[in-house]
Write a protein that holds these residues in place. Structure first.
Motif, short mmCIF file in Angstrom:
data_model
loop_
_atom_site.label_atom_id
_atom_site.label_comp_id
_atom_site.label_asym_id
_atom_site.label_seq_id
_atom_site.Cartn_x
_atom_site.Cartn_y
_atom_site.Cartn_z
N ARG A 239 0.82 -1.21 0.00
CA ARG A 239 0.00 0.00 0.00
C ARG A 239 0.86 1.26 0.00
N SER A 240 0.48 2.22 -0.84
CA SER A 240 1.10 3.55 -0.85
C SER A 240 -0.01 4.59 -0.80
N ASP A 241 0.21 5.67 -0.06
CA ASP A 241 -0.76 6.75 0.06
C ASP A 241 -0.17 8.03 -0.49
N ASN A 242 -1.00 8.82 -1.15
CA ASN A 242 -0.54 10.09 -1.71
C ASN A 242 -1.39 11.22 -1.15
N HIS A 243 -0.74 12.19 -0.51
CA HIS A 243 -1.43 13.36 0.03
C HIS A 243 -0.91 14.59 -0.73
N ALA A 244 -1.71 15.05 -1.66
CA ALA A 244 -1.28 16.17 -2.50
C ALA A 244 -2.03 17.44 -2.12
N GLY A 245 -1.46 18.58 -2.52
CA GLY A 245 -2.12 19.86 -2.32
C GLY A 245 -2.13 20.36 -0.89
N LEU A 246 -1.13 19.99 -0.10
CA LEU A 246 -1.06 20.45 1.29
C LEU A 246 -0.26 21.74 1.37
N SER A 247 -0.64 22.57 2.32
CA SER A 247 0.05 23.85 2.50
C SER A 247 0.93 23.80 3.74
N PRO A 248 2.12 24.42 3.71
CA PRO A 248 2.96 24.50 4.91
C PRO A 248 2.62 25.69 5.80
N HIS A 249 1.54 26.39 5.50
CA HIS A 249 1.18 27.58 6.29
C HIS A 249 -0.03 27.27 7.16
N GLN A 250 0.06 27.62 8.45
CA GLN A 250 -0.96 27.19 9.40
C GLN A 250 -2.31 27.88 9.21
N ASP A 251 -2.38 28.99 8.50
CA ASP A 251 -3.66 29.66 8.30
C ASP A 251 -4.46 29.04 7.15
N SER A 252 -3.84 28.17 6.38
CA SER A 252 -4.52 27.55 5.25
C SER A 252 -5.46 26.44 5.72
N GLU A 253 -6.56 26.27 4.99
CA GLU A 253 -7.48 25.19 5.30
C GLU A 253 -6.86 23.83 5.03
N VAL A 254 -5.84 23.79 4.18
CA VAL A 254 -5.18 22.53 3.86
C VAL A 254 -3.78 22.51 4.46
N PHE A 255 -3.59 23.20 5.58
CA PHE A 255 -2.31 23.18 6.28
C PHE A 255 -1.97 21.74 6.65
N ILE A 256 -0.73 21.35 6.42
CA ILE A 256 -0.30 19.97 6.66
C ILE A 256 -0.57 19.54 8.10
N GLY A 257 -0.45 20.47 9.04
CA GLY A 257 -0.70 20.14 10.43
C GLY A 257 -2.17 20.00 10.76
N ARG A 258 -3.06 20.45 9.86
CA ARG A 258 -4.49 20.31 10.08
C ARG A 258 -5.03 19.08 9.35
N VAL A 259 -4.65 18.88 8.10
CA VAL A 259 -5.13 17.73 7.34
C VAL A 259 -4.53 16.44 7.88
N LEU A 260 -3.23 16.47 8.12
CA LEU A 260 -2.54 15.30 8.67
C LEU A 260 -2.30 15.54 10.14
N ARG A 261 -3.34 15.47 10.91
CA ARG A 261 -3.20 15.70 12.34
C ARG A 261 -3.61 14.46 13.10
N HIS A 262 -3.11 14.37 14.31
CA HIS A 262 -3.42 13.23 15.16
C HIS A 262 -4.86 13.33 15.62
N GLU A 263 -5.43 12.21 16.01
CA GLU A 263 -6.83 12.18 16.42
C GLU A 263 -7.10 13.13 17.57
N ASP A 264 -6.15 13.32 18.44
CA ASP A 264 -6.34 14.19 19.59
C ASP A 264 -5.64 15.54 19.42
N HIS A 265 -5.11 15.80 18.23
CA HIS A 265 -4.33 17.02 18.02
C HIS A 265 -5.24 18.11 17.45
N ASP A 266 -5.13 19.32 17.98
CA ASP A 266 -5.98 20.44 17.55
C ASP A 266 -7.46 20.05 17.61
N ALA A 267 -7.87 19.49 18.73
CA ALA A 267 -9.25 19.03 18.87
C ALA A 267 -10.23 20.15 18.57
N GLY A 268 -11.23 19.83 17.77
CA GLY A 268 -12.27 20.79 17.44
C GLY A 268 -11.92 21.71 16.29
#
Length: 615
Positions: A239-268
């Motif tokens: 299995r290989s996964d591809n995550h495209a179109g991510l942003s390195p900026h935290q204000d973006s809706e597709v910020f890498i830290g928001r899309v790829l976040r832990h289940e308990d990270h940034d709750a809500g």
């Protein structure tokens, strides 16, 4: 009552029919067991195919436990469930971390990515060797976002938080590494924000970018693409996964830290995390000012691309689970094991694949936990198995340790080919997954009143032990359901009894039919709570229940050539005393005549002559 205060014509809606009761589903299963990846607590995951199970919980390769290679019983049980006709199963993964560690310690992680003096990591979302992956990061640029001409240039197609790169002919901001990979420098990147008038502007570490600058050639949007691949040690299959179109900026809706976040990270914040993602970005404490954010965005993008490929290591499958882990504990988001299944109302069939492979005492406790769970939940039926090497004496001993109308025991185990397909290599698997699928198939094709027996077991080579008629003559009366091979008819289920000494509940289909009726009536009559407890309500209850039972009778689930022979419903003064009424109790008595399986089909044949008569 409506109020009529002024003269006029009033049109009102009313009902002249009894409320209906919809039959509940009986084919949804709930499994508890060890897997190679996936969530270990919280709401069990619903899967509707084996491919979907693999996305959440990994493939069916062996578990690499502290005790050694161990068969992945849960994965095979789910596969056999779907192969034998199952449609829906909730999976609750259990995990036993290595000694002295917890589940977080068993997750794979990358080396630290140093950004602005703080450490950032890419980590596996869940524990397990399947989290040992390689992440390849690339930067992707879109076309020119500048519109208009100087001195009225503006931006198009951007949103706050997007990251863009300027191409200035006077100062080359794009750097191409010797390897040919595109690298990003911090002073080339700008973050999109809105000014006081709501127009998009670009800010960076050096201030605000002048869109009308003479040397400015283009502005391109920058996104990151992450390719998650197996690390080559066989821990993740193909299995290989591809995550495209991510942003390195935290204000973006597709910020890498928001899309790829832990289940308990940034709750809500944002949508719930996707459990199929195998990785998440551990961003730590993020900068707060606009200048820091822009600098962070550029530094993060450069750090991720320069560190690529990023290898995650340290994920382990842990130790062999014990009976306490199968039973589970906690509540809500922290619930595990069988306890986690309690919040899912749809589950009707319960099994613990892998529990029968434990040591004898532990296996007994797992069977007991499944039985107790089903009895406590009332509307569930358990499927259990004995030891893999059990003979007639051993399986009778295992059966004698339990007595319940809410579970059935199956014997012997199944022999299946290994996943690799190597010639001659086989595995021994307990029959819970295949039997749950047969239950579901029988319910869907015939109905819950049909005994799940005389059905073909699909997806297997043979049974681990041949059971003949003489052996089954001993096992069947004790409530041990045998799996047998018949020449020309294949591998079949040849038993339909519960694990009880109560003759009233000998047959599986009778118990499951009552579970179906009780659950349906329970759910379909909730409207009656707090209604006036009088003759009108009693009549509505009788009509509602009788209508439901009439449909059950027509489906062939009840005996009798007419409804009066199949069921009766009483809800009147004869079922309630004045004390019941004073204490707010409505008592409805229901009697039904269930069909029981033709377990022994007997034909009596004798000779007769032409002048003989049948008495």
């Amino acid at each position: 009552m409506p109020e009529y205060l002024a003269p006029g014509v009033y049109v009102e809606e009313t009902s002249f029919r009894a409320k209906s009761i919809e039959g509940v589903a009986t084919s949804t299963a709930g499994f508890v067991g060890q897997a190679r990846f996936g969530p270990v607590a919280g709401a069990p995951q619903l899967v509707t195919s084996f491919e979907e199970f693999q996305r959440y919980f990994g493939d069916s390769q062996d578990l690499v436990l502290t005790e050694g290679l161990t068969t992945n019983h849960l994965a095979f049980a789910v596969r056999h469930f779907f192969e034998n006709g199952g449609k829906r199963v909730y999976v609750a993964r259990i995990f036993n971390p290595p000694a002295g560690q917890d589940a977080d310690d068993a997750r794979a992680s990358s080396a630290a990515l140093s950004v602005l003096g703080a450490d950032r990591f890419i980590r596996a979302r869940f524990p397990g060797r399947a989290g040992n992956v390689v992440v390849r990061v690339t930067g992707t640029r879109s076309g020119n976002l500048l519109t208009g001409t100087a001195p009225n240039r503006s931006l198009a197609g951007v949103r706050p938080g997007d990251l863009v790169e300027s191409n200035n002919s006077a100062a080359k901001d794009r750097v191409v590494a010797a390897t040919g990979a595109q690298a990003l420098t911090a002073n080339a990147l700008w973050a999109v924000s809105l000014d006081a008038t709501g127009r998009p502007v670009l800010t960076g570490a050096s201030g605000t970018l002048d869109l009308n600058a003479a040397g400015l050639v283009s502005v391109q949007k920058v996104t990151l693409a992450l390719l998650v691949q197996p690390n080559g040690d066989g821990s993740t299959g193909d299995r290989s996964d591809n995550h495209a179109g991510l942003s390195p900026h935290q204000d973006s809706e597709v910020f890498i830290g928001r899309v790829l976040r832990h289940e308990d990270h940034d709750a809500g914040v944002g949508p719930p995390p996707d459990r199929t993602n195998r990785i998440f970005f551990d961003a730590g404490t993020l900068p707060t000012t606009a200048a820091q954010r822009a600098e962070f965005a550029g530094g993060l993008a450069a750090a991720l691309i320069s560190a690529s490929p990023i290898t995650l290591t340290g994920g382990v499958d842990g130790r062999l689970a014990d009976s306490e882990l199968f039973a589970g504990e906690g509540a809500g988001h922290e619930a595990t094991g069988l306890v986690a299944l309690e919040e899912i109302e749809d589950i009707a069939i319960v099994a613990a694949p892998g529990g029968a492979a434990l040591e004898d005492d532990e296996a007994q406790l797992v069977r007991g936990a499944v039985i107790s769970h089903c009895e406590r939940m009332r509307y569930r039926f358990g499927i259990v198995a004995g030891p893999s090497d059990a003979d007639s004496a051993a399986i009778r001993e295992a059966r004698g340790q339990h007595d319940s109308t809410y579970a059935a025991l199956y014997y012997p185990w199944l022999v299946v080919p290994r996943p690799s397909g190597l010639t001659g290599e086989t595995l021994l698997l307990s029959p819970e997954g295949a039997m749950a699928g047969i239950y579901a198939r029988s319910d869907i094709e015939r109905g819950v009143h049909k005994a799940p027996a005389n059905e073909v077991v699909r997806g297997i080579l043979r049974f681990s032990r041949p059971v003949n008629k003489g052996e089954q003559d001993v096992l069947n009366p004790e409530g041990i359901n045998c799996l047998r091979f018949f020449e020309g008819r294949g591998n079949r289920v040849w038993g339909a009894r519960t694990m009880t000494s109560d003759p009233e509940w000998t047959y599986i289909n009778v118990r499951r039919l009552f579970i179906f009726m009780e659950h349906s009536i329970d759910r379909g009559t909730q409207w009656a709570v707090f209604e006036p407890n009088n003759e009108t309500l009693w009549l509505k209850i009788r009509l509602t229940v009788e209508s439901f039972l009439y449909d059950v009778w027509r489906s062939g689930a009840l005996m009798g050539t007419k409804p009066d022979e199949a069921y009766w419903v009483r809800c009147d003064r004869s079922t309630m005393s004045q004390s019941d009424l004073d204490n707010g109790r409505l008592v409805c008595l229901i009697g039904v005549a269930p069909t029981k399986p033709a377990e022994f089909v007997i034909f009596r044949i004798g000779q007769w002559t032409a002048d003989a008569s049948i008495v």
